[in-house]
Scaffold this active site. Structure first.
Site, PDB file in Angstrom:
ATOM      1  N   ASP A   8     -28.365 -68.817  38.797  1.00  0.00           N
ATOM      2  CA  ASP A   8     -26.993 -69.271  39.019  1.00  0.00           C
ATOM      3  C   ASP A   8     -26.168 -68.046  39.418  1.00  0.00           C
ATOM      4  OD1 ASP A   8     -26.553 -67.888  36.653  1.00  0.00           O
ATOM      5  OD2 ASP A   8     -25.687 -69.580  35.571  1.00  0.00           O
ATOM      6  N   CYS A  65     -30.268 -66.834  34.540  1.00  0.00           N
ATOM      7  CA  CYS A  65     -28.857 -67.193  34.362  1.00  0.00           C
ATOM      8  C   CYS A  65     -28.247 -66.128  33.440  1.00  0.00           C
ATOM      9  CB  CYS A  65     -28.695 -68.620  33.829  1.00  0.00           C
ATOM     10  SG  CYS A  65     -29.405 -68.942  32.207  1.00  0.00           S
ATOM     11  N   THR A  67     -27.723 -65.977  30.134  1.00  0.00           N
ATOM     12  CA  THR A  67     -28.518 -65.721  28.926  1.00  0.00           C
ATOM     13  C   THR A  67     -30.006 -66.008  29.117  1.00  0.00           C
ATOM     14  OG1 THR A  67     -28.179 -67.996  28.246  1.00  0.00           O
ATOM     15  CG2 THR A  67     -26.596 -66.350  27.421  1.00  0.00           C
ATOM     16  N   HIS A  98     -50.681 -66.152  25.743  1.00  0.00           N
ATOM     17  CA  HIS A  98     -50.786 -67.170  24.685  1.00  0.00           C
ATOM     18  C   HIS A  98     -50.250 -68.538  25.095  1.00  0.00           C
ATOM     19  CE1 HIS A  98     -51.052 -64.076  21.141  1.00  0.00           C
ATOM     20  NE2 HIS A  98     -51.910 -63.820  22.121  1.00  0.00           N
ATOM     21  N   HIS A 133     -55.669 -70.712  22.202  1.00  0.00           N
ATOM     22  CA  HIS A 133     -54.357 -70.979  22.804  1.00  0.00           C
ATOM     23  C   HIS A 133     -54.396 -72.236  23.679  1.00  0.00           C
ATOM     24  CE1 HIS A 133     -53.155 -67.197  21.186  1.00  0.00           C
ATOM     25  NE2 HIS A 133     -54.108 -66.564  21.861  1.00  0.00           N
TER      26      HIS A 133
HETATM   27  C1  RB5 Z   1     -22.746 -69.650  33.178  1.00  0.00           C
HETATM   28  O1  RB5 Z   1     -21.447 -69.357  32.823  1.00  0.00           O
HETATM   29  C2  RB5 Z   1     -23.670 -69.520  31.979  1.00  0.00           C
HETATM   30  O2  RB5 Z   1     -23.401 -70.530  31.084  1.00  0.00           O
HETATM   31  C3  RB5 Z   1     -25.108 -69.531  32.423  1.00  0.00           C
HETATM   32  O3  RB5 Z   1     -25.330 -68.459  33.288  1.00  0.00           O
HETATM   33  C4  RB5 Z   1     -26.166 -69.438  31.359  1.00  0.00           C
HETATM   34  O4  RB5 Z   1     -25.959 -68.346  30.523  1.00  0.00           O
HETATM   35  C5  RB5 Z   1     -26.471 -70.665  30.636  1.00  0.00           C
HETATM   36  O5  RB5 Z   1     -27.336 -70.732  29.755  1.00  0.00           O
END
Ligand code: RB5
Length: 140
Positions: A8, A65, A67, A98, A133
């Site tokens: 993203d 993304c 996180t 695994h 596994h």
């Molecule tokens: C976008 O703002 C953020 O929510 C996305 O990049 C991600 O971290 C979602 O899990």
């Protein structure tokens, strides 16, 4: 090796870094977007890469993304996908050995960019160990 990649807006810069790295290593990168830092919805991009993995258009997928959590949640809803959210070399190695992961998820806001090329290289070069596994994966 053919690798599918997507992000993203939050993962865009890291996606560009990884694509360049994979190209330098003579891999073929299929870039499914996003193509800028304009705000967008990560599920749209996760699904494009997961479909490509499911239909063997690419060997592995990489999803980034902010996180890595949203991308991994979406990816793991596809029964053909085993996505691992990795922050270091060890988790990247073990999710291949695994879990036979076929998608690597990364969080651009929570991962040191200087470690990322190594994490990617570890993931795509590691082999699934099978054996005990395999039995566990069949229970997914
Ligand atoms: C976008 O703002 C953020 O929510 C996305 O990049 C991600 O971290 C979602 O899990």
């Amino acid at each position: 090796m053919i690798v599918g990649i997507a992000s993203d807006h939050g993962g865009y810069t890291l996606k560009e870094q990884i694509s360049k790295f994979l190209n330098r290593k003579d891999h073929t990168v299929k870039d499914f977007g996003a193509y800028s830092i304009t705000s967008c919805d990560y599920p749209d991009y996760a699904n494009l890469v997961c479909d490509a993995v499911e239909h063997n258009e690419v060997k592995y997928g990489i999803l980034i993304c902010g996180t890595g959590i949203g991308m991994s949640m979406v990816a793991n809803r596809n029964p053909a996908i085993r996505a691992g959210l990795c922050k270091d070399n060890e988790t990247a190695l073990l999710t291949r050995q695994h879990n036979n992961a076929n998608v690597l998820c990364l969080g651009a806001r929570v991962t040191n960019p200087s470690l990322v090329n190594n994490i990617v290289e570890t993931f795509i070069n590691a082999e699934f160990e099978g054996g005990r596994h395999e039995k566990r994966i069949k229970k997914f």
